[in-house]
Motif scaffolding. Structure first.
Motif, PDB file in Angstrom:
ATOM      1  N   ALA A 114       0.843  -1.200   0.000  1.00  0.00           N
ATOM      2  CA  ALA A 114       0.000   0.000   0.000  1.00  0.00           C
ATOM      3  C   ALA A 114       0.879   1.253   0.000  1.00  0.00           C
ATOM      4  O   ALA A 114       0.580   2.230  -0.693  1.00  0.00           O
ATOM      5  N   TYR A 121       3.857   1.471  -1.254  1.00  0.00           N
ATOM      6  CA  TYR A 121       4.438   1.590  -2.600  1.00  0.00           C
ATOM      7  C   TYR A 121       3.497   2.376  -3.511  1.00  0.00           C
ATOM      8  O   TYR A 121       3.909   3.319  -4.189  1.00  0.00           O
ATOM      9  N   PHE A 122       2.215   1.993  -3.487  1.00  0.00           N
ATOM     10  CA  PHE A 122       1.248   2.686  -4.333  1.00  0.00           C
ATOM     11  C   PHE A 122       1.048   4.137  -3.873  1.00  0.00           C
ATOM     12  O   PHE A 122       0.850   5.028  -4.692  1.00  0.00           O
ATOM     13  N   ARG A 123       1.105   4.343  -2.546  1.00  0.00           N
ATOM     14  CA  ARG A 123       0.931   5.703  -2.022  1.00  0.00           C
ATOM     15  C   ARG A 123       2.080   6.608  -2.487  1.00  0.00           C
ATOM     16  O   ARG A 123       1.843   7.709  -2.980  1.00  0.00           O
ATOM     17  N   LEU A 126       4.077   6.156  -5.035  1.00  0.00           N
ATOM     18  CA  LEU A 126       3.966   6.320  -6.489  1.00  0.00           C
ATOM     19  C   LEU A 126       2.898   7.366  -6.833  1.00  0.00           C
ATOM     20  O   LEU A 126       3.109   8.227  -7.699  1.00  0.00           O
ATOM     21  N   GLY A 127       1.770   7.301  -6.137  1.00  0.00           N
ATOM     22  CA  GLY A 127       0.682   8.256  -6.355  1.00  0.00           C
ATOM     23  C   GLY A 127       1.113   9.664  -6.024  1.00  0.00           C
ATOM     24  O   GLY A 127       0.830  10.609  -6.778  1.00  0.00           O
ATOM     25  N   ILE A 128       1.837   9.821  -4.902  1.00  0.00           N
ATOM     26  CA  ILE A 128       2.296  11.159  -4.490  1.00  0.00           C
ATOM     27  C   ILE A 128       3.294  11.711  -5.521  1.00  0.00           C
ATOM     28  O   ILE A 128       3.229  12.894  -5.882  1.00  0.00           O
ATOM     29  N   ILE A 181       3.345  10.987  -8.678  1.00  0.00           N
ATOM     30  CA  ILE A 181       2.547  11.373  -9.852  1.00  0.00           C
ATOM     31  C   ILE A 181       1.889  12.737  -9.622  1.00  0.00           C
ATOM     32  O   ILE A 181       1.887  13.597 -10.513  1.00  0.00           O
ATOM     33  N   ILE A 182       1.386  12.963  -8.397  1.00  0.00           N
ATOM     34  CA  ILE A 182       0.758  14.260  -8.079  1.00  0.00           C
ATOM     35  C   ILE A 182       1.788  15.382  -8.228  1.00  0.00           C
ATOM     36  O   ILE A 182       1.510  16.420  -8.852  1.00  0.00           O
TER      37      ILE A 182
END
Lengths: 142, 150
Positions: free
Chosen positions: A109, A111-113, A115-117, A119-120
């Protein structure tokens, strides 16, 4: 205590071999992904060092090197998290250790967080660059 | 109803304290966000290239003197096709991440083990595809470095 947590939580989980196999396969491929990422980071580092040596004293591509260092650091961080997640999920399912399994999924989770940040942040930078470009373009035209 | 929910959670091997459930939910939330961002990027890539393709190609051909006027149209079509394929590839890859996110959310809501299995399978496929692409990319980089050295 450890035995208790292993038997009470993983008894039914052990029965469901399909789910266990899926988590195992997922962890295996996530590990492959992370290892390939580490090797790529190694190659990028080598290429960067080689180009720095070749252009030494010319101050050529210093901003490029900064971007490279940043992308290497981000890639290293992401792959380290993914590797830790894969390792914990694998160990958790292999030894029926709920704590390890929890850590693995929490790292996945994370890792995805991360990666998402990232991207933001990239999106914000792109929007800012676009706005600056528009403002500069308008200033030039007037 | 509460008992039924707890039974299914135990069947999943998920602790009733909800730590795993919370991790899966958070992972699914961010995975969905990442997938949607990638879909938008792929769409923008295809739109920008479709609209500004000729202009992009003119800039591209200025840096590549090998492109002759005779081959310009076919090269332009090739560039457009290549970018459309890349866009479609991104959509296909991130569809699996999106499917993982939606299925995990649905599984946690409905406590459906089969849906949870499907979600995990989708994430596995996503990792398989990205691993293969990364390996191909890595091999390409290695070949380029060796070609440069030799």
């Amino acid at each position: 205590m450890e035995n208790e947590s292993q038997s009470s939580i993983f008894n039914d989980f052990a029965i469901d071999e399909d789910l266990k196999n899926n988590f195992n396969d997922l962890a295996k491929w996530a590990k492959v992904n992370a290892i390939v990422g580490f090797v790529s980071v190694g190659f990028s580092l080598l290429t960067m060092v080689a180009s720095l040596i070749l252009t030494f004293g010319y101050n050529y591509g210093s901003s490029n090197s900064l971007t490279n260092v940043l992308s290497i650091a981000i890639s290293l961080l992401l792959n380290a998290i993914l590797f830790k997640a894969a390792k914990s999920i694998n160990e958790g399912t292999a030894t029926n250790n709920q704590l390890q399994f929890n850590t693995g999924l929490s790292n996945l989770a994370k890792y995805f967080r991360v990666l998402g940040i990232i991207i933001i942040i990239v999106l914000i930078v792109c929007v800012l660059a676009l706005l600056i470009g528009i403002v500069v373009g308008l200033n030039r035209s007037f | 109803m509460a008992n039924y929910k707890e039974d299914l959670l135990t069947t999943f091997g998920i602790e009733t304290d909800g730590e795993v459930q919370q991790s899966l939910q958070e992972g699914a939330k961010w995975a969905k966000f990442i997938a949607i961002c990638m879909f938008v990027c792929a769409a923008m890539l295809v739109i920008v290239v479709s609209i500004g393709g000729p202009l992009l190609f003119r800039v591209f051909s200025q840096f590549n003197s090998g492109i002759t006027a005779l081959g310009a149209i076919s090269s332009q079509t090739f560039l457009l096709m290549a970018i459309i394929v890349v866009g479609l590839g991104i959509v296909v890859i991130y569809y699996f991440l999106y499917a993982f996110a939606t299925k995990i959310k649905a599984a946690l809501l409905s406590q459906d083990k089969a849906v949870l299995n499907l979600g995990i399978k989708n994430l596995k496929i996503f990792f398989i595809i990205t691993s293969i692409i990364s390996i191909i990319g890595l091999l390409g980089s290695v070949t380029t470095i060796f070609n440069f050295l030799l």
